[in-house]
Design an enzyme around this catalytic site. Structure first.
Site, PDB file in Angstrom:
ATOM      1  N   ASP A  36     -32.924   6.812 -11.358  1.00  0.00           N
ATOM      2  CA  ASP A  36     -32.224   5.576 -10.993  1.00  0.00           C
ATOM      3  C   ASP A  36     -31.317   5.061 -12.107  1.00  0.00           C
ATOM      4  O   ASP A  36     -30.587   4.097 -11.923  1.00  0.00           O
ATOM      5  CB  ASP A  36     -33.237   4.477 -10.623  1.00  0.00           C
ATOM      6  CG  ASP A  36     -33.574   4.504  -9.141  1.00  0.00           C
ATOM      7  OD1 ASP A  36     -33.107   5.426  -8.449  1.00  0.00           O
ATOM      8  OD2 ASP A  36     -34.302   3.620  -8.664  1.00  0.00           O
ATOM      9  N   ASP A 294      16.516   0.417  -4.042  1.00  0.00           N
ATOM     10  CA  ASP A 294      15.300   1.163  -3.691  1.00  0.00           C
ATOM     11  C   ASP A 294      14.400   0.324  -2.797  1.00  0.00           C
ATOM     12  O   ASP A 294      13.909   0.766  -1.774  1.00  0.00           O
ATOM     13  CB  ASP A 294      14.491   1.465  -4.965  1.00  0.00           C
ATOM     14  CG  ASP A 294      15.074   2.625  -5.720  1.00  0.00           C
ATOM     15  OD1 ASP A 294      15.741   3.458  -5.080  1.00  0.00           O
ATOM     16  OD2 ASP A 294      14.864   2.691  -6.934  1.00  0.00           O
ATOM     17  N   GLY A 429       7.189   8.659   2.265  1.00  0.00           N
ATOM     18  CA  GLY A 429       7.860   8.239   3.485  1.00  0.00           C
ATOM     19  C   GLY A 429       9.368   8.383   3.371  1.00  0.00           C
ATOM     20  O   GLY A 429      10.049   8.843   4.286  1.00  0.00           O
ATOM     21  N   MET A 430       9.885   8.029   2.167  1.00  0.00           N
ATOM     22  CA  MET A 430      11.335   8.126   1.942  1.00  0.00           C
ATOM     23  C   MET A 430      11.781   9.576   2.002  1.00  0.00           C
ATOM     24  O   MET A 430      12.829   9.900   2.567  1.00  0.00           O
ATOM     25  CB  MET A 430      11.694   7.547   0.571  1.00  0.00           C
ATOM     26  CG  MET A 430      11.492   6.070   0.455  1.00  0.00           C
ATOM     27  SD  MET A 430      12.614   5.156   1.491  1.00  0.00           S
ATOM     28  CE  MET A 430      14.175   5.606   0.726  1.00  0.00           C
TER      29      MET A 430
END
Lengths: 508, 468
Positions: A36, A294, A429-430
């Site tokens: 533990d 951008d 994504g770009m």
């Protein structure tokens, strides 16, 4: 019983140990079964800590269960007191050992009789609170203990420091980018002409806790850790506190303005407006990034934010207010503090989700199909499966959240780091967008290397199967070496035996 | 083996009963769920258990998991809720979502302390949901780290079918689809079996090893004309090996003493007590022992072992005469120490969480003999060591390498002491002749790394006063 695949916050004892091991010269004794004490592994491995983690497990096994653990726990506390002379030893059970219903407070009192340092039992209910709540509580408990101790001895200092000063409260080991935030906050305070009276718990000595009241105010940058302490100090010494997380340009300014208000109320005559303006417009790059071309392309992109209260709330505000990104869903796993979160984010997002069920968040992401996610390691993984980029903004901590280079989330340098994180998360994504315009990177098919098409050697079915079990990145090499071995010996068919013989011959 | 007859030096055993760090035995879930492809592991415990698996083991519960936590909440602890109903609800959901061939309940310290009767609940629930439920008590009160696997395999040993059962079930087409899928593989097995196996009683091996290692060891035995009739565990729960009274069994790992006992006492198998197939010396001794039990004259093993040693000469040059200290973690310590002594190293101390002197007898004998052959002092074997005391001994002894759990590696490195994580040996493919080199690859890596950095003068990266 709850079917759980993932936990956003750890068990209570982790919170207690984070506080105890953040302090200098404080040792924790865990009263727990073997294994533990994995907190030691987390601290040593994730933070690449050079010092031995000051946590020792007093192992509970069958023998201890049968005989009772008092003697062993007391022995271990007094032994550690002798070995390393810590200022304080904190005793904590885990979920498991807390159900043994032993009188640990009594063990502590017994151990205190034979110890030079102080001994304390962490007062936490292991089934009702999680890591974050327990950490908050333990910090407050330790602070209260030392303030009471100093009061009893008549050692509490009078009055305030000469110059405006602050206690930064809530910086701890294994916190998300805490070390970097701390450095950045200290720098910010220096820029504001404010002395740092104390930073707790990280690197602090418990003997200095009595001096907390000398600061003009307390700063609690993290909602999860430090609030109980600043509230206690307010009650005890009437100390004001600032609990605005200085993340993002707008909130950093709001935090500084709140500090100004508090300091001026105590007689300082200061005006930070020109500093804020200068930082915002010229020093930090984040405000400029918001205006740059951008960032224009990010306008209206859909995002999902999920994390602890501090980071999810701050991130939601930054994305919505400073970058024009559409936050469809903002969520937190801090269920115990849900009202605060709702109040903070509801005007900046469409939906609020309060949950610690990773499946629920995953489903929401799949339904919303955002362009980017800002979440924990879990959401990063969900994003991988759905092919959605994800920036990690919150704990549970991971070794990747301990970068070696400087990367705070708070203050003005933090705004830059966050701008980079947002930009890089959306870049995928770009790129997709550009690929659509220009018709893709490369239209040629990838030439796959067949197993035996390009070779005159025959691979037996088993050997072929075995070859396929070898990790891809070395498979080619193993195949080449094996075939060379076979050719050298005029072996026509590669069987499993040939493969292993080749491996031995090549020695790799 | 004739090792015991020669006057090998006596090994020193100590039991420190100290405070030491190792992983919790529930960590076995991390490798067993991968090994047994149609299984589902349900760990019945607290947040403490779950967070351990998620964070410290680094086994993040990501895509399509085949294990989960049954997280005990306050109502479960105070017995306000009915354990059976709660577990039924969870297992129903697992059946719906994943439909595994077996659900393995991993009991933890908490289920021990609240005395949850998992063994009592399982048969009833199993009958109700129609999925076998295997119960293993992998708790930290009784076991350490790799012994978790031992508890699971011991529980599964009860479930291995008998010949009659399999025949019966095959009539009823117990796994029609499975068999269809495995069609190709099965026929291969049959053809393989036809080749030159000598007549011997059936042999089942136990211990969870990655598939390539399983193939490798089976092949080594095949070279001696020995056919392995099955492995416990198999790749699928539905393919557990047939075990009949009188079958021979042999273990591949030193931490499987309960499984060995269960196979002997409950399934009436005959245990072949051999050193473990770790390192070329151990592998040779293991095969020789199995051969000797079956009255087979082993072929070419001596040359084989020599060839492996020769092929590792480049690594051996790096470690000869150097010392290695085992802090103790995964119960592989004795086998590794024996191999490294044979490789030319010295071992002052072998820490180990638990030492079963009966199950490991052949390994211990080989260790003593190896020390004698190599002319080095026998190591002290320290059971349940105290990590603090060990670190003081390490400062005194200044070993060239410390094999340690993850909690101590970075602090020791920062003090200029070479370390290797013991957990890497747990996961490495290191059994058999062919893989021996991979053990040395791990052992020599810190030495090679620090050799390449040694001219920088950075060996100590903590301020002096920090060194006790």
């Amino acid at each position: 019983m709850k079917l759980a695949y993932w936990m956003y916050a750890g068990p209570a004892h982790i919170g207690t140990l984070r506080i105890a091991s953040s302090f200098k010269n404080v040792h924790a004794i865990m009263h727990a079964p073997l294994g533990d004490d994995y907190f030691n592994v987390m601290r040593s491995m994730l933070e690449r800590e050079r010092e031995f983690t000051p946590v020792t497990i007093s192992v509970v096994d069958r023998n201890v269960l049968a005989r009772g653990s008092q003697e062993k726990v007391v022995d271990n506390i007094t032994r550690k007191d002798r070995e390393e002379t810590p200022d304080l030893i904190v005793l904590t059970p885990t979920c498991t050992s807390s159900i043994l219903q032993e009188d640990l407070q009594n063990f502590v009192e017994r151990a205190q009789l034979d110890s030079k340092g102080d001994v304390m039992l962490a007062d936490v209910n292991h089934y009702r609170v999680n890591e974050l709540q327990a950490g908050d509580r333990t910090l407050q408990q330790i602070v209260e203990f030392y303030i009471n101790k100093a009061r009893k001895k008549g050692e509490l200092p009078e009055g305030k420091t000469e110059k405006p000063s602050v206690n930064i409260i809530g910086v701890s080991t294994l916190g998300f980018h805490n070390q970097h935030d701390c450095k950045e906050l200290k720098r910010l305070m220096t820029d504001l002409g404010i002395e740092v009276n104390a930073v707790i718990p990280e690197g602090a000595s418990v003997n200095e806790l009595k001096n907390l009241s000398k600061a003009w105010f307390n700063l609690a940058p993290y909602r999860e850790l430090g609030m109980m302490t600043v509230e206690y100090l307010q009650k005890e010494f009437d100390m004001p506190y600032v609990d605005i997380t200085p993340m993002g340009v707008v909130e950093t300014a709001r935090c500084i303005r709140q500090i100004q208000k508090i300091l001026n109320a105590q007689g300082a005559n200061i005006d930070y407006e020109s500093f804020i303006d200068n930082q915002t417009r010229y020093v930090s790059q984040a405000a400029w990034f918001s205006r740059s071309i951008d960032c224009q392309n990010l306008t209206g992109k859909k995002a999902v934010v999920f994390g602890d209260n501090t980071h999810a709330a701050a991130m939601t505000k930054i994305l919505a207010r400073e970058m024009g990104i559409h936050v469809v869903l903002a969520g937190t796993y801090c269920k115990y503090d849900a009202d605060w979160f709702k109040e903070q984010v509801s005007e900046y997002c469409d939906e609020v989700l309060i949950s610690n069920d990773n499946g629920e968040i995953g489903d929401a992401i799949a339904r919303i199909e955002p362009s980017a996610i800002f979440g924990t390691q879990m959401e990063r993984h969900v994003g991988k499966r759905l092919n959605i980029p994800c920036g990690v903004i919150a704990a549970p901590i991971h070794i990747q959240n301990f970068p070696i280079g400087y990367s705070p989330f708070m203050g003005y340098e933090g705004t830059n780091q966050i701008a980079d994180l947002v930009y890089n998360s959306f870049t995928l994504g770009m790129e997709d967008h550009l690929l659509e315009i220009f018709g893709g990177h490369d239209t040629k098919e990838v030439i796959t290397k067949g197993i035996s098409a390009d070779s005159d050697l025959n691979w037996s079915k088993e050997a072929k199967g075995e070859l396929n079990k070898i990790p891809g990145f070395v498979r080619g090499k193993v195949k080449r070496n094996t075939e060379k071995f076979a050719r050298d010996r005029d072996i026509g068919e590669i069987t499993l035996e040939v493969m292993y013989a080749a491996k031995e011959a090549v020695g790799a | 083996m004739t090792a015991a007859q020669q006057e090998a030096p006596a090994l020193n055993f100590e039991c420190e009963t100290g405070n030491y760090h190792t992983f919790c035995p529930i960590s076995c879930v991390a490798w067993l769920y991968q090994k047994i492809e149609d299984s589902f592991f349900l760990v019945i415990g607290t947040k403490t258990c779950g967070y351990f698996l998620q964070n410290a083991m680094g086994v993040m519960i990501f895509a399509e998991p085949r294990y989960a936590m049954a997280e005990l909440e306050e109502g479960d602890i105070s017995a306000q809720l009915n354990d059976y109903e709660e577990l039924k609800r969870l297992c129903d959901q697992i059946k719906r979502d994943r439909n595994p061939s077996v659900i393995v309940w991993i009991g933890t310290c908490t289920t021990e302390i609240i005395k949850m009767d998992l063994e009592g609940l399982a048969p009833k629930l199993e009958a109700e949901i129609g999925i076998p439920i295997v119960v293993a008590r992998a708790n930290g009160l009784d076991y350490a780290f790799t012994q978790g696997e031992d508890t699971v395999l011991a529980a599964m040993a009860h479930r291995c079918p008998q010949e009659a059962q399999v025949k019966e079930e095959e009539k009823g087409d117990r796994n029609a689809i499975q068999k269809l899928l495995n069609f190709g593989r099965k026929t291969e097995d049959v053809t393989a079996e036809e080749s030159a196996h000598k007549a011997h009683p059936p042999l089942v091996l136990f211990g969870s090893l990655p598939d390539p290692v399983v193939t490798n060891l089976s092949l080594e035995l095949k070279k001696q004309g020995i056919n392995v009739s099955g492995w416990l565990p198999a790749k699928r729960y539905t393919e557990l090996p047939v075990i009949e009274e009188g079958y021979y069994v042999a273990g591949v790992n030193p931490f499987l003493s309960r499984t060995a006992t269960t196979l002997m006492r409950r399934r009436k198998c005959k245990l072949i007590g051999a050193p473990f197939p770790i390192g070329p010396d151990g592998t040779r001794a293991w095969i020789e022992k199995i051969c000797s039990v079956f009255g087979i004259e082993p072929q070419g093993l001596e040359e084989r072992e020599a060839a492996i040693w020769a092929s590792m000469e480049d690594y051996l040059q790096l470690i000869r005469g150097k010392s290695v200290f085992f802090m103790g973690d995964n119960l592989l310590e004795v086998s590794l120490a024996r191999f490294l002594i044979r490789a030319g190293m010295t071992v002052p101390e072998i820490g180990i969480p638990y030492m079963d002197k009966r199950y490991q007898k052949a390994e211990l004998d080989l260790l003593a003999k190896t020390c004698q052959d190599m002319g080095v002092p026998a190591p002290t074997i320290v059971e349940k060591p105290d990590n603090y005391n060990q670190i003081q001994r390490i400062y005194d002894l200044k070993p060239d390498l410390v094999i340690t759990g993850m909690a101590h590696a970075n602090p020791l490195e920062a003090r200029g002491i070479n370390t290797k994580w013991s957990v890497e040996f747990t996961f490495a493919q290191m059994h058999g002749f062919t893989n021996a080199r991979d053990i040395l690859e791990l052992v020599t890596r810190p030495l090679r790394r620090n050799n390449s950095l040694k001219d920088l003068g950075w060996d100590k990266l903590v301020k002096e006063e920090a060194v006790v």
